[in-house]
Write a protein that holds these residues in place. Structure first.
Motif, PDB file in Angstrom:
ATOM      1  N   ILE A 157       8.859   4.619  10.147  1.00 57.32           N
ATOM      2  CA  ILE A 157       8.002   5.754   9.778  1.00 57.32           C
ATOM      3  C   ILE A 157       8.732   6.658   8.786  1.00 57.32           C
ATOM      4  N   ARG A 158      10.007   6.951   9.062  1.00 57.82           N
ATOM      5  CA  ARG A 158      10.805   7.795   8.167  1.00 57.82           C
ATOM      6  C   ARG A 158      10.919   7.143   6.787  1.00 57.82           C
ATOM      7  N   LYS A 159      11.132   5.820   6.760  1.00 60.46           N
ATOM      8  CA  LYS A 159      11.231   5.102   5.484  1.00 60.46           C
ATOM      9  C   LYS A 159       9.917   5.209   4.710  1.00 60.46           C
ATOM     10  N   LEU A 160       8.799   5.016   5.405  1.00 64.66           N
ATOM     11  CA  LEU A 160       7.490   5.102   4.761  1.00 64.66           C
ATOM     12  C   LEU A 160       7.230   6.496   4.210  1.00 64.66           C
ATOM     13  N   VAL A 161       7.481   7.515   5.022  1.00 62.05           N
ATOM     14  CA  VAL A 161       7.253   8.894   4.581  1.00 62.05           C
ATOM     15  C   VAL A 161       8.171   9.244   3.409  1.00 62.05           C
ATOM     16  N   ASN A 162       9.444   8.910   3.529  1.00 62.33           N
ATOM     17  CA  ASN A 162      10.395   9.223   2.452  1.00 62.33           C
ATOM     18  C   ASN A 162      10.059   8.473   1.169  1.00 62.33           C
ATOM     19  N   THR A 163       9.637   7.206   1.297  1.00 64.30           N
ATOM     20  CA  THR A 163       9.268   6.428   0.113  1.00 64.30           C
ATOM     21  C   THR A 163       8.051   7.044  -0.578  1.00 64.30           C
ATOM     22  N   ALA A 164       7.064   7.447   0.209  1.00 67.58           N
ATOM     23  CA  ALA A 164       5.875   8.077  -0.376  1.00 67.58           C
ATOM     24  C   ALA A 164       6.234   9.408  -1.038  1.00 67.58           C
ATOM     25  N   ILE A 165       7.067  10.201  -0.365  1.00 63.83           N
ATOM     26  CA  ILE A 165       7.490  11.486  -0.944  1.00 63.83           C
ATOM     27  C   ILE A 165       8.246  11.259  -2.241  1.00 63.83           C
ATOM     28  N   ASP A 166       9.199  10.335  -2.238  1.00 70.43           N
ATOM     29  CA  ASP A 166       9.985  10.049  -3.445  1.00 70.43           C
ATOM     30  C   ASP A 166       9.089   9.581  -4.587  1.00 70.43           C
ATOM     31  N   THR A 167       8.128   8.721  -4.269  1.00 69.53           N
ATOM     32  CA  THR A 167       7.213   8.217  -5.293  1.00 69.53           C
ATOM     33  C   THR A 167       6.373   9.350  -5.878  1.00 69.53           C
TER      34      THR A 167
ATOM     35  N   TRP B 223      -3.128   6.129  -2.424  1.00 70.20           N
ATOM     36  CA  TRP B 223      -3.717   6.695  -1.203  1.00 70.20           C
ATOM     37  C   TRP B 223      -4.686   5.750  -0.514  1.00 70.20           C
ATOM     38  N   VAL B 224      -5.264   4.810  -1.230  1.00 67.64           N
ATOM     39  CA  VAL B 224      -6.166   3.844  -0.606  1.00 67.64           C
ATOM     40  C   VAL B 224      -5.381   2.788   0.178  1.00 67.64           C
ATOM     41  N   ALA B 225      -4.252   2.358  -0.355  1.00 66.57           N
ATOM     42  CA  ALA B 225      -3.451   1.321   0.333  1.00 66.57           C
ATOM     43  C   ALA B 225      -3.034   1.748   1.741  1.00 66.57           C
ATOM     44  N   PRO B 226      -2.524   2.984   1.939  1.00 67.45           N
ATOM     45  CA  PRO B 226      -2.188   3.369   3.311  1.00 67.45           C
ATOM     46  C   PRO B 226      -3.416   3.480   4.225  1.00 67.45           C
ATOM     47  N   GLU B 227      -4.558   3.904   3.667  1.00 66.37           N
ATOM     48  CA  GLU B 227      -5.786   3.943   4.471  1.00 66.37           C
ATOM     49  C   GLU B 227      -6.149   2.538   4.943  1.00 66.37           C
TER      50      GLU B 227
END
Length: 139
Positions: free
Chosen positions: A7-17, A49-53
């Motif tokens: 979860i941390r990796k996903l959130v951090n990757t999205a934030i960085d992107t 935003w569609v891919a995570p949905e």
């Protein structure tokens, strides 16, 4: 147990992107720029935003198929959902250090102060209080 590292990796990757896309200065007029063949910057922005949905729906279905479906959305899940929503309101928000122009209360705080106070509450009150209660219960 929850895989908090994932979860941390996903959130951090999205934030960085998101942070790096903003730093690039992508504007409305850039949406039509072709990245690859007929794929545009706009396609990537929408997909971000569609891919995570879509994956969220797939996780629910796959969990069910594996026999590990959640019976309800628990409090930790709701916390993550609310924090994500709050973070989305902060994206590209300017003047977070300012107080509102209609402020009549001298104790009014800025948005940044409020967010810092929430972080402080999690770190200094919420988690320590729950830790203390669980320790007391187990003694």
């Amino acid at each position: 147990m929850t895989d908090w590292s994932l979860i941390r990796k996903l959130v951090n990757t999205a934030i960085d992107t998101c942070e790096n896309i903003e730093k690039l200065g992508v504007e409305e007029t850039d949406r039509g720029v072709v990245v690859n063949d007929s794929i545009t910057i706009n396609d990537f922005l929408i997909s971000s935003w569609v891919a995570p949905e879509n994956l969220s729906k797939k996780v629910v279905c796959k969990s069910h198929d594996l026999g590990v479906a959640k019976p309800y959305t628990d409090e930790l899940s709701r916390t993550m959902l609310s924090i994500g929503s709050l973070c989305s309101e902060l994206v590209k928000l300017e003047k977070i250090d300012s107080k509102s122009k209609q402020a009549t209360d001298q104790h009014e705080t800025s948005i940044k102060d409020e967010v810092e106070a929430l972080c402080n509450w999690y770190e200094r009150y919420c988690l320590p209080s729950i830790e203390s209660a669980i320790k007391a219960k187990n003694n």
